[in-house]
Design a protein around this motif. Structure first.
Motif, PDB file in Angstrom:
ATOM      1  N   VAL A  52       0.838  -1.203   0.000  1.00  0.00           N
ATOM      2  CA  VAL A  52       0.000   0.000   0.000  1.00  0.00           C
ATOM      3  C   VAL A  52       0.872   1.250   0.000  1.00  0.00           C
ATOM      4  O   VAL A  52       0.650   2.194  -0.777  1.00  0.00           O
ATOM      5  CB  VAL A  52      -0.963  -0.003   1.209  1.00  0.00           C
ATOM      6  N   SER A  53       1.878   1.267   0.867  1.00  0.00           N
ATOM      7  CA  SER A  53       2.779   2.418   0.966  1.00  0.00           C
ATOM      8  C   SER A  53       3.547   2.639  -0.332  1.00  0.00           C
ATOM      9  O   SER A  53       3.684   3.772  -0.810  1.00  0.00           O
ATOM     10  CB  SER A  53       3.755   2.210   2.126  1.00  0.00           C
ATOM     11  N   ALA A  54       4.045   1.559  -0.932  1.00  0.00           N
ATOM     12  CA  ALA A  54       4.824   1.675  -2.165  1.00  0.00           C
ATOM     13  C   ALA A  54       3.993   2.225  -3.308  1.00  0.00           C
ATOM     14  O   ALA A  54       4.459   3.059  -4.099  1.00  0.00           O
ATOM     15  CB  ALA A  54       5.398   0.310  -2.546  1.00  0.00           C
ATOM     16  N   LEU A  55       2.749   1.791  -3.411  1.00  0.00           N
ATOM     17  CA  LEU A  55       1.876   2.235  -4.500  1.00  0.00           C
ATOM     18  C   LEU A  55       1.527   3.719  -4.389  1.00  0.00           C
ATOM     19  O   LEU A  55       1.267   4.371  -5.406  1.00  0.00           O
ATOM     20  CB  LEU A  55       0.599   1.401  -4.514  1.00  0.00           C
ATOM     21  N   LYS A  56       1.518   4.239  -3.179  1.00  0.00           N
ATOM     22  CA  LYS A  56       1.183   5.648  -2.967  1.00  0.00           C
ATOM     23  C   LYS A  56       2.403   6.562  -3.004  1.00  0.00           C
ATOM     24  O   LYS A  56       2.260   7.789  -2.992  1.00  0.00           O
ATOM     25  CB  LYS A  56       0.475   5.822  -1.616  1.00  0.00           C
ATOM     26  N   HIS A  57       3.596   5.979  -3.056  1.00  0.00           N
ATOM     27  CA  HIS A  57       4.818   6.768  -2.912  1.00  0.00           C
ATOM     28  C   HIS A  57       5.128   7.568  -4.172  1.00  0.00           C
ATOM     29  O   HIS A  57       4.939   7.106  -5.306  1.00  0.00           O
ATOM     30  CB  HIS A  57       5.999   5.852  -2.579  1.00  0.00           C
ATOM     31  N   LYS A  58       5.642   8.771  -3.991  1.00  0.00           N
ATOM     32  CA  LYS A  58       5.982   9.666  -5.102  1.00  0.00           C
ATOM     33  C   LYS A  58       6.978   9.032  -6.063  1.00  0.00           C
ATOM     34  O   LYS A  58       6.895   9.227  -7.287  1.00  0.00           O
ATOM     35  CB  LYS A  58       6.541  10.977  -4.555  1.00  0.00           C
ATOM     36  N   GLU A  59       7.919   8.269  -5.542  1.00  0.00           N
ATOM     37  CA  GLU A  59       8.940   7.659  -6.391  1.00  0.00           C
ATOM     38  C   GLU A  59       8.305   6.691  -7.394  1.00  0.00           C
ATOM     39  O   GLU A  59       8.701   6.642  -8.565  1.00  0.00           O
ATOM     40  CB  GLU A  59       9.977   6.925  -5.524  1.00  0.00           C
ATOM     41  N   PHE A  60       7.328   5.918  -6.928  1.00  0.00           N
ATOM     42  CA  PHE A  60       6.617   5.001  -7.824  1.00  0.00           C
ATOM     43  C   PHE A  60       5.793   5.778  -8.852  1.00  0.00           C
ATOM     44  O   PHE A  60       5.836   5.474 -10.056  1.00  0.00           O
ATOM     45  CB  PHE A  60       5.705   4.087  -7.002  1.00  0.00           C
ATOM     46  N   ILE A  61       5.056   6.776  -8.412  1.00  0.00           N
ATOM     47  CA  ILE A  61       4.202   7.562  -9.313  1.00  0.00           C
ATOM     48  C   ILE A  61       5.042   8.297 -10.346  1.00  0.00           C
ATOM     49  O   ILE A  61       4.683   8.365 -11.535  1.00  0.00           O
ATOM     50  CB  ILE A  61       3.327   8.527  -8.498  1.00  0.00           C
ATOM     51  N   ASP A 105      -5.971   1.912  -2.162  1.00  0.00           N
ATOM     52  CA  ASP A 105      -7.109   1.879  -1.230  1.00  0.00           C
ATOM     53  C   ASP A 105      -7.915   0.594  -1.394  1.00  0.00           C
ATOM     54  O   ASP A 105      -8.420   0.040  -0.413  1.00  0.00           O
ATOM     55  CB  ASP A 105      -8.002   3.098  -1.442  1.00  0.00           C
ATOM     56  N   LYS A 106      -8.054   0.113  -2.627  1.00  0.00           N
ATOM     57  CA  LYS A 106      -8.743  -1.160  -2.861  1.00  0.00           C
ATOM     58  C   LYS A 106      -8.004  -2.291  -2.162  1.00  0.00           C
ATOM     59  O   LYS A 106      -8.621  -3.163  -1.537  1.00  0.00           O
ATOM     60  CB  LYS A 106      -8.833  -1.459  -4.357  1.00  0.00           C
ATOM     61  N   LEU A 107      -6.689  -2.268  -2.267  1.00  0.00           N
ATOM     62  CA  LEU A 107      -5.867  -3.294  -1.629  1.00  0.00           C
ATOM     63  C   LEU A 107      -5.974  -3.202  -0.111  1.00  0.00           C
ATOM     64  O   LEU A 107      -6.152  -4.216   0.583  1.00  0.00           O
ATOM     65  CB  LEU A 107      -4.421  -3.141  -2.077  1.00  0.00           C
ATOM     66  N   GLU A 108      -5.876  -2.006   0.415  1.00  0.00           N
ATOM     67  CA  GLU A 108      -5.918  -1.802   1.868  1.00  0.00           C
ATOM     68  C   GLU A 108      -7.247  -2.263   2.460  1.00  0.00           C
ATOM     69  O   GLU A 108      -7.298  -2.741   3.601  1.00  0.00           O
ATOM     70  CB  GLU A 108      -5.680  -0.331   2.182  1.00  0.00           C
ATOM     71  N   ALA A 109      -8.332  -2.143   1.696  1.00  0.00           N
ATOM     72  CA  ALA A 109      -9.666  -2.495   2.193  1.00  0.00           C
ATOM     73  C   ALA A 109      -9.924  -3.997   2.183  1.00  0.00           C
ATOM     74  O   ALA A 109     -10.886  -4.463   2.805  1.00  0.00           O
ATOM     75  CB  ALA A 109     -10.730  -1.790   1.356  1.00  0.00           C
ATOM     76  N   ARG A 110      -9.085  -4.767   1.516  1.00  0.00           N
ATOM     77  CA  ARG A 110      -9.311  -6.208   1.411  1.00  0.00           C
ATOM     78  C   ARG A 110      -9.038  -6.918   2.726  1.00  0.00           C
ATOM     79  O   ARG A 110      -8.068  -6.617   3.414  1.00  0.00           O
ATOM     80  CB  ARG A 110      -8.376  -6.808   0.356  1.00  0.00           C
ATOM     81  N   PRO A 111      -9.886  -7.897   3.106  1.00  0.00           N
ATOM     82  CA  PRO A 111      -9.560  -8.714   4.278  1.00  0.00           C
ATOM     83  C   PRO A 111      -8.320  -9.548   4.007  1.00  0.00           C
ATOM     84  O   PRO A 111      -8.059  -9.948   2.862  1.00  0.00           O
ATOM     85  CB  PRO A 111     -10.797  -9.602   4.442  1.00  0.00           C
ATOM     86  N   LEU A 112      -7.531  -9.782   5.039  1.00  0.00           N
ATOM     87  CA  LEU A 112      -6.293 -10.548   4.899  1.00  0.00           C
ATOM     88  C   LEU A 112      -6.574 -12.003   5.268  1.00  0.00           C
ATOM     89  O   LEU A 112      -6.958 -12.299   6.401  1.00  0.00           O
ATOM     90  CB  LEU A 112      -5.212  -9.953   5.804  1.00  0.00           C
ATOM     91  N   GLU A 113      -6.388 -12.911   4.319  1.00  0.00           N
ATOM     92  CA  GLU A 113      -6.672 -14.324   4.539  1.00  0.00           C
ATOM     93  C   GLU A 113      -5.391 -15.137   4.395  1.00  0.00           C
ATOM     94  O   GLU A 113      -4.706 -15.045   3.380  1.00  0.00           O
ATOM     95  CB  GLU A 113      -7.710 -14.815   3.528  1.00  0.00           C
TER      96      GLU A 113
END
Length: 258
Positions: A52-61, A105-113
């Motif tokens: 989640v953090s990596a996908l939101k990071h400026k370096e990735f964008i 955000d879609k990833l963060e909202a997913r239940p962890l199984e």
């Protein structure tokens, strides 16, 4: 009549070219994330937060924006002994910060199984199917696999890897080495010999869970930008394999033979 027909054919050709341009992306990237029970729930949560953090990071964008088309198509699923039901997040185009945040955000909202066993071959097969059937055309097609152990379930991993590479797919690996996996030579060596493949493919080892977010970001930036991996994290697929690619299956069988 002939003039009208020619105009209609010309318009159809233009529309086809425009549609192809709309579907053209720098990279089709599938994130295939291990959620097997060999990781405890805290480690799995930190892994999720790292993505989640990596996908939101400026370096990735910024890496996305700097591409030839300035956009990528990305999808996600989790796997253990097989692909986790309901874990697939379908393709989404990312070309700006809002797109990246929406996907994260879609990833963060997913239940962890968490589930049993480890089938890297199933993850490769799922990723390859998604790339082939997806609605976008990537200049590069990449499966990004993270895992903390060798294949021990389903089909053997090396033939699955070879089939995907023959189809023009690049497979990169994030070897999670927080504790000994019992893999001779180390899990990163196993991933290098048996899992990754394709031009410029690489393995990035993670030895400390606190380094996970930085490692994921570093890996995504390399995959999106297409830059080569440093020698310290690179495994060359055409070198002779040093690992037994059936070591995980043998370890699992040994548990029942004792």
């Amino acid at each position: 009549m002939l003039t009208t027909l020619a105009m209609l054919m010309s318009l159809s050709a233009v529309n086809t070219v425009m549609a192809q341009a709309d579907n053209e992306v720098d990279v089709q990237l599938v994130l295939a994330v291990d959620t097997s029970r060999s990781m405890d729930s805290e480690e799995a949560q930190i892994q999720r937060e790292g993505y989640v953090s990596a996908l939101k990071h400026k370096e990735f964008i910024d890496a996305v924006k700097d591409g030839l088309t300035g956009k990528i198509a990305i999808s996600y699923f989790e796997w253990a002994g097989d692909v986790v039901p309901g874990s697939v997040i379908d393709w989404q185009v990312i070309e700006n910060e809002q797109d990246a945040i929406a996907f994260a955000d879609k990833l963060e909202a997913r239940p962890l199984e968490m589930q049993r066993r480890t089938s890297i071959s199933a993850a490769i097969a799922q990723g390859a199917a998604m790339l082939v059937s997806g609605p976008y055309h990537g200049i590069r097609k990449v499966i990004d696999i993270s895992g903390d152990g060798p294949n021990n379930s389903g089909n053997p991993v090396a033939p699955a890897r070879d089939k995907a590479v023959e189809a023009g797919i690049i497979i990169n690996g994030l070897a999670i080495m927080l504790r000994p996996s019992g893999t001779p030579g180390g899990l990163d060596q196993y991933y290098g010999d048996c899992v990754v493949g394709g031009p410029g493919s690489f393995v990035l080892p993670v030895h400390n869970i606190d380094d996970f977010a930085v490692a994921v970001r570093r890996k995504l930036v390399m995959e999106v930008s297409g830059i080569g991996a440093p020698p310290a994290v690179r495994r060359i697929a055409d070198k002779p394999a040093m690992s037994d690619c059936l070591v995980g299956e043998k370890q699992w069988q040994d548990m029942f033979d004792r």
